[in-house]
Write an enzyme that holds these catalytic residues in place. Sequence first.
Site, mmCIF file in Angstrom:
data_model
loop_
_atom_site.group_PDB
_atom_site.id
_atom_site.type_symbol
_atom_site.label_atom_id
_atom_site.label_comp_id
_atom_site.label_asym_id
_atom_site.label_seq_id
_atom_site.Cartn_x
_atom_site.Cartn_y
_atom_site.Cartn_z
ATOM 1 N N ARG A 231 0.287 7.939 -39.607
ATOM 2 C CA ARG A 231 0.860 9.277 -39.452
ATOM 3 C C ARG A 231 1.119 9.543 -37.974
ATOM 4 O O ARG A 231 0.299 9.201 -37.113
ATOM 5 C CB ARG A 231 -0.096 10.347 -39.995
ATOM 6 C CG ARG A 231 -0.106 10.469 -41.517
ATOM 7 C CD ARG A 231 1.233 10.980 -42.077
ATOM 8 N NE ARG A 231 1.223 11.115 -43.528
ATOM 9 C CZ ARG A 231 1.590 10.175 -44.396
ATOM 10 N NH1 ARG A 231 2.005 8.993 -43.970
ATOM 11 N NH2 ARG A 231 1.546 10.405 -45.701
ATOM 12 N N HIS A 279 9.899 6.023 -41.126
ATOM 13 C CA HIS A 279 8.850 6.265 -42.137
ATOM 14 C C HIS A 279 9.128 5.481 -43.435
ATOM 15 O O HIS A 279 9.253 6.061 -44.518
ATOM 16 C CB HIS A 279 8.711 7.769 -42.430
ATOM 17 C CG HIS A 279 7.368 8.120 -42.998
ATOM 18 N ND1 HIS A 279 6.665 9.237 -42.634
ATOM 19 C CD2 HIS A 279 6.599 7.480 -43.922
ATOM 20 C CE1 HIS A 279 5.523 9.285 -43.302
ATOM 21 N NE2 HIS A 279 5.463 8.223 -44.098
HETATM 22 N N1 NAP Z 1 4.120 5.053 -43.103
HETATM 23 C C1 NAP Z 1 4.054 4.845 -44.391
HETATM 24 O O1 NAP Z 1 5.043 4.461 -45.002
HETATM 25 C C2 NAP Z 1 2.742 5.033 -45.114
HETATM 26 C C3 NAP Z 1 2.659 4.622 -46.462
HETATM 27 C C4 NAP Z 1 1.432 4.739 -47.110
HETATM 28 C C5 NAP Z 1 0.322 5.240 -46.435
HETATM 29 N N2 NAP Z 1 0.455 5.638 -45.150
HETATM 30 C C6 NAP Z 1 -0.726 6.169 -44.422
HETATM 31 O O2 NAP Z 1 -1.810 5.284 -44.571
HETATM 32 C C7 NAP Z 1 -2.987 6.053 -44.755
HETATM 33 C C8 NAP Z 1 -4.097 5.227 -45.378
HETATM 34 O O3 NAP Z 1 -3.844 5.011 -46.752
HETATM 35 P P1 NAP Z 1 -4.979 4.401 -47.702
HETATM 36 O O4 NAP Z 1 -4.494 4.505 -49.094
HETATM 37 O O5 NAP Z 1 -5.416 3.071 -47.212
HETATM 38 O O6 NAP Z 1 -6.164 5.462 -47.439
HETATM 39 P P2 NAP Z 1 -7.680 5.401 -47.906
HETATM 40 O O7 NAP Z 1 -7.839 4.450 -49.049
HETATM 41 O O8 NAP Z 1 -8.116 6.803 -48.085
HETATM 42 O O9 NAP Z 1 -8.438 4.756 -46.661
HETATM 43 C C9 NAP Z 1 -8.602 5.451 -45.463
HETATM 44 C C10 NAP Z 1 -9.434 4.589 -44.518
HETATM 45 O O10 NAP Z 1 -9.493 5.245 -43.248
HETATM 46 C C11 NAP Z 1 -10.873 5.371 -42.880
HETATM 47 N N3 NAP Z 1 -11.070 6.583 -42.100
HETATM 48 C C12 NAP Z 1 -10.753 7.862 -42.429
HETATM 49 N N4 NAP Z 1 -11.117 8.706 -41.459
HETATM 50 C C13 NAP Z 1 -11.709 7.963 -40.498
HETATM 51 C C14 NAP Z 1 -12.306 8.246 -39.263
HETATM 52 N N5 NAP Z 1 -12.385 9.501 -38.787
HETATM 53 N N6 NAP Z 1 -12.812 7.226 -38.545
HETATM 54 C C15 NAP Z 1 -12.763 5.969 -39.003
HETATM 55 N N7 NAP Z 1 -12.198 5.614 -40.181
HETATM 56 C C16 NAP Z 1 -11.683 6.603 -40.920
HETATM 57 C C17 NAP Z 1 -11.629 5.434 -44.185
HETATM 58 O O11 NAP Z 1 -12.996 5.137 -43.953
HETATM 59 P P3 NAP Z 1 -14.038 4.956 -45.193
HETATM 60 O O12 NAP Z 1 -13.728 3.593 -45.732
HETATM 61 O O13 NAP Z 1 -15.364 5.056 -44.577
HETATM 62 O O14 NAP Z 1 -13.723 6.069 -46.173
HETATM 63 C C18 NAP Z 1 -10.865 4.391 -44.997
HETATM 64 O O15 NAP Z 1 -11.306 3.091 -44.689
HETATM 65 C C19 NAP Z 1 -2.517 7.245 -45.582
HETATM 66 O O16 NAP Z 1 -3.392 8.356 -45.466
HETATM 67 C C20 NAP Z 1 -1.152 7.523 -44.990
HETATM 68 O O17 NAP Z 1 -1.272 8.452 -43.928
HETATM 69 C C21 NAP Z 1 1.636 5.537 -44.470
#
Ligand code: NAP
Length: 317
Positions: A231, A279
């Site tokens: 993001r 994006h």
């Molecule tokens: N640009 C694009 O096209 C696109 C597409 C899809 C997703 N995204 C982005 O990718 C993000 C991640 O997706 P996901 O499905 O992998 O999310 P997810 O399954 O919720 O995983 C989030 C990860 O981030 C870690 N995290 C969250 N807050 C943190 C902090 N303060 N310090 C350290 N680690 C932290 C979490 O830790 P824990 O393991 O301890 O919970 C987890 O490992 C989405 O939220 C979105 O913003 C972007």
Amino acid sequence: MSSSSPLLYVISGGDDPGQWRGVFAARFGDALRVAVWPEAVDPAAVDYIAAWSPPAAASFSGFSGLKAVFNLGAGVDKLLARADLDPAVPIIRLQDAGMAPQMVEYALYGVLRHQRDFDLYAADQAEKRWQPRLPRLAADTRVTVLGLGAIGGAVAQALAGLGYAVRGWSRSARSLPGVDCRAGADALLRLLAETEILISVLPSTPETRRLFNADTLGALPAGASFINCARGDQVDEAALLSLLDSGHIRMALLDVFVTEPLPQDSRLWGHPRVVATPHVAASTLPGPAVDQIADGIAALKAGVSPLPGQVDRGRSY
Ligand SMILES: NC(=O)c1ccc[n+]([C@@H]2O[C@H](COP(=O)([O-])OP(=O)(O)OC[C@H]3O[C@@H](n4cnc5c(N)ncnc54)[C@H](OP(=O)(O)O)[C@@H]3O)[C@@H](O)[C@H]2O)c1
């Protein structure tokens, strides 16, 4: 279509919201009625909302029978920012649903661009300069993946499988084969100092907003590269530009920005060290998305708690 079937209302500010009508119909047939905003519905009759980047003009008020909101993507920052969404209604997000392999490819493009010097060769080509460099092994290339969830975990493991020296970072302790996993805010600065290519796959939360600033990006060794496929609000863009200007950051591959579309006057558009994409690192695939929503509806009916993909509002992801 039976008027007793549950009603799902699509509220999407994304491209072609009308496509969801056909996609849901193909998956559910008569078992689900679908309406798409701005089509008018009786809010009290809506069972589920499927939302993505909801337009400001769409209201989340009055949905008194709402059982869940399904987020048509992984990141829920836009949905959580809605003050009119009843906090008692569960939000369920997509988990991978075909996005993880896309993100692996996106990250790999950036990693190869740095490791195999494609950015430097592009500059050489522009000057008609024939200047070979010795390639480096993946094993000697230190890549750090921030966020080890459904998508970041897949990115870290894929890069480790290709032989890169991968470190990972999450909020709580994680264990992934071949990945040196660290956890917690206290571990970050030390980790950054060990990083040559930094990849953010973190959700946007109060803790991660402007996480990439002069202090943290400055803690990377000189000549490190930065890939942001998470993001845009995680980045202090002025600080990033200044570190790109000085060459402290060698290359930035950016898919997301503080303001999207990236404003015409942003210096990021034309910076020689920046590759910018609109994006698109990992897009929602309608088929897998609707399959996952069908599983979510079944889990809701079965009384599963917490639901798969249910957002923890306390953590904001
Ligand atoms: N640009 C694009 O096209 C696109 C597409 C899809 C997703 N995204 C982005 O990718 C993000 C991640 O997706 P996901 O499905 O992998 O999310 P997810 O399954 O919720 O995983 C989030 C990860 O981030 C870690 N995290 C969250 N807050 C943190 C902090 N303060 N310090 C350290 N680690 C932290 C979490 O830790 P824990 O393991 O301890 O919970 C987890 O490992 C989405 O939220 C979105 O913003 C972007």
